[in-house]
Design a protein around this motif. Structure first.
Motif, short mmCIF file in Angstrom:
data_model
loop_
_atom_site.label_atom_id
_atom_site.label_comp_id
_atom_site.label_asym_id
_atom_site.label_seq_id
_atom_site.Cartn_x
_atom_site.Cartn_y
_atom_site.Cartn_z
N GLY A 229 -11.18 7.27 -1.53
CA GLY A 229 -10.63 6.76 -0.31
C GLY A 229 -11.35 5.53 0.29
N SER A 230 -11.93 4.73 -0.66
CA SER A 230 -12.89 3.63 -0.06
C SER A 230 -12.29 2.41 0.28
N LEU A 231 -11.20 2.18 -0.19
CA LEU A 231 -10.37 1.02 0.04
C LEU A 231 -9.38 1.11 0.97
N GLN A 232 -9.65 0.64 2.16
CA GLN A 232 -8.76 0.75 3.37
C GLN A 232 -8.51 -0.50 4.04
N PRO A 233 -7.61 -0.97 4.91
CA PRO A 233 -6.58 -0.10 4.97
C PRO A 233 -5.26 -0.08 3.80
N MET A 234 -4.64 0.70 3.73
CA MET A 234 -3.52 1.05 2.78
C MET A 234 -2.39 0.86 3.40
N PRO A 235 -1.18 0.30 2.97
CA PRO A 235 -0.04 0.26 3.46
C PRO A 235 0.72 1.67 3.94
N VAL B 255 3.80 7.57 1.85
CA VAL B 255 2.88 7.09 0.83
C VAL B 255 2.03 6.15 1.21
N ALA B 256 0.72 6.20 1.09
CA ALA B 256 -0.31 5.25 1.31
C ALA B 256 -0.82 4.52 -0.11
N TYR B 257 -0.64 5.27 -1.25
CA TYR B 257 -1.08 4.62 -2.50
C TYR B 257 0.11 3.75 -3.03
N ASP C 178 12.69 -15.95 2.98
CA ASP C 178 11.17 -15.09 2.99
C ASP C 178 11.21 -14.05 4.06
N ILE C 179 10.67 -13.04 3.86
CA ILE C 179 10.42 -12.12 5.34
C ILE C 179 9.24 -12.58 6.09
N ASP C 180 9.63 -13.08 7.08
CA ASP C 180 8.46 -13.22 8.22
C ASP C 180 7.83 -12.18 8.75
N PHE C 181 6.75 -11.90 8.18
CA PHE C 181 5.98 -10.43 8.32
C PHE C 181 5.41 -10.63 9.96
N SER C 182 5.26 -11.88 10.19
CA SER C 182 4.60 -12.01 11.68
C SER C 182 5.35 -11.35 12.80
N LYS C 183 6.90 -11.23 12.50
CA LYS C 183 7.91 -10.79 13.47
C LYS C 183 7.81 -9.11 13.20
N ILE C 184 7.21 -8.53 12.29
CA ILE C 184 7.51 -7.01 12.19
C ILE C 184 6.15 -6.54 12.73
N SER C 185 6.32 -5.47 13.32
CA SER C 185 5.27 -4.52 13.80
C SER C 185 5.06 -3.31 12.97
N LEU C 186 4.51 -3.48 11.70
CA LEU C 186 4.13 -2.63 10.72
C LEU C 186 3.30 -1.33 11.57
N LEU C 187 3.75 -0.31 10.99
CA LEU C 187 2.94 0.80 11.38
C LEU C 187 1.47 0.63 10.84
#
Ligand SMILES: Cc1cc2nc3c(=O)[nH]c(=O)nc-3n(C[C@H](O)[C@H](O)[C@H](O)COP(=O)(O)O)c2cc1C
Length: 163
Positions: free
Chosen positions: A10-16, A34-36, A154-163
Motif C-alpha cells: 500500500g505504498s502508492l497513495q492516494p488511491m481513488p 474499491v480503492a484498487y 468533458d467532465i469538469d472535475f474541478s466542480k466535483i468534490s470527490l471523497l
C-alpha cells in the motif's frame, strides 16, 4: 535527506475511492467500496478494478462479466463507508442504506444514481495479481450529472468534490 525502508504494501497513495456496483446472474444487486482502481488504457478507454475473491461481489462481477464504477462525492461518505465495511453476505446493504439505482444502459449492472459519474464497463480480461483479481473493463458508457459536463462533453472535475 535520510531514507528508511518503509513497509512495501500500500505504498502508492492516494488511491481513488469509488463504489463498484454489480448484478448477479439471478438479478441480485450489490456495491462495494474499491480503492484498487485506475485507468489502464486511453484508446480504447479502459479502467481496472481490483476485487478480493472473498468479497460477495466477486462472483457477481466474475459471472456477469461487467461492472459499473461510480465516483463518490464527499456528502456520500456515510454510504461509502457502509458499503465498504458490511458484506452482502450478511445484509442487503443497498436496501438498508436506501441506495438509489437505475439500470445500466449497456451493461447488466446498476448505476448508483446519487453518484455524480457512473462508468459502465464490460470485462475484457482479468489478472490475478496476488490478493486481488484485477478486472480490466472496457468503458462502454459514461453518465455524468449534467452540471459537471462542459460544452465539449468533458467532465469538469474541478466542480466535483470527490471523497
Ligand atoms: C476505503 C476502502 C477501500 C476498499 N478497497 C477495496 C478494494 O480495492 N478491493 C476490494 O476487494 N475490497 C475493498 N474494500 C473492502 C470492501 O469494500 C468490503 O470488504 C465490502 O464490505 C465488500 O462487500 P461485499 O462482500 O458485499 O462485496 C475497501 C474498503 C474500504 C473502506
Amino acid at each position: 535527506m535520510e531514507k528508511k525502508n518503509a513497509n512495501i504494501g500500500g505504498s502508492l497513495q492516494p488511491m481513488p475511492k469509488v463504489l463498484v456496483s454489480c448484478r448477479s446472474l439471478d438479478g441480485e444487486e450489490n456495491a462495494l467500496a474499491v480503492a484498487y482502481c485506475g485507468n489502464c488504457s486511453y484508446d480504447p478507454p479502459m479502467v481496472m478494478v481490483g476485487i478480493v475473491p472473498s468479497r460477495y461481489s466477486y462472483k457477481m462481477i466474475k459471472e456477469s462479466g461487467c461492472f459499473v464504477v461510480n465516483l463518490v462525492e464527499k456528502d456520500y461518505e456515510k454510504e461509502f463507508n457502509y458499503l465498504g465495511s458490511v458484506s452482502r453476505a450478511n445484509e442487503n446493504k443497498l436496501e438498508k442504506m436506501n441506495i438509489k439505482r437505475a439500470d445500466g444502459s449497456v451493461v447488466n449492472a446498476p448505476i448508483l444514481t446519487d453518484c455524480p459519474v457512473n462508468i459502465e464497463c464490460t470485462i475484457v480480461d482479468s489478472i490475478v495479481t496476488g490478493s486481488h483479481e484485477m478486472f480490466i473493463g472496457k468503458v462502454e458508457c459514461v453518465h455524468a450529472n449534467a452540471e459537471y459536463v462542459n460544452e465539449k462533453g468533458d467532465i469538469d472535475f474541478s466542480k466535483i468534490s470527490l471523497l
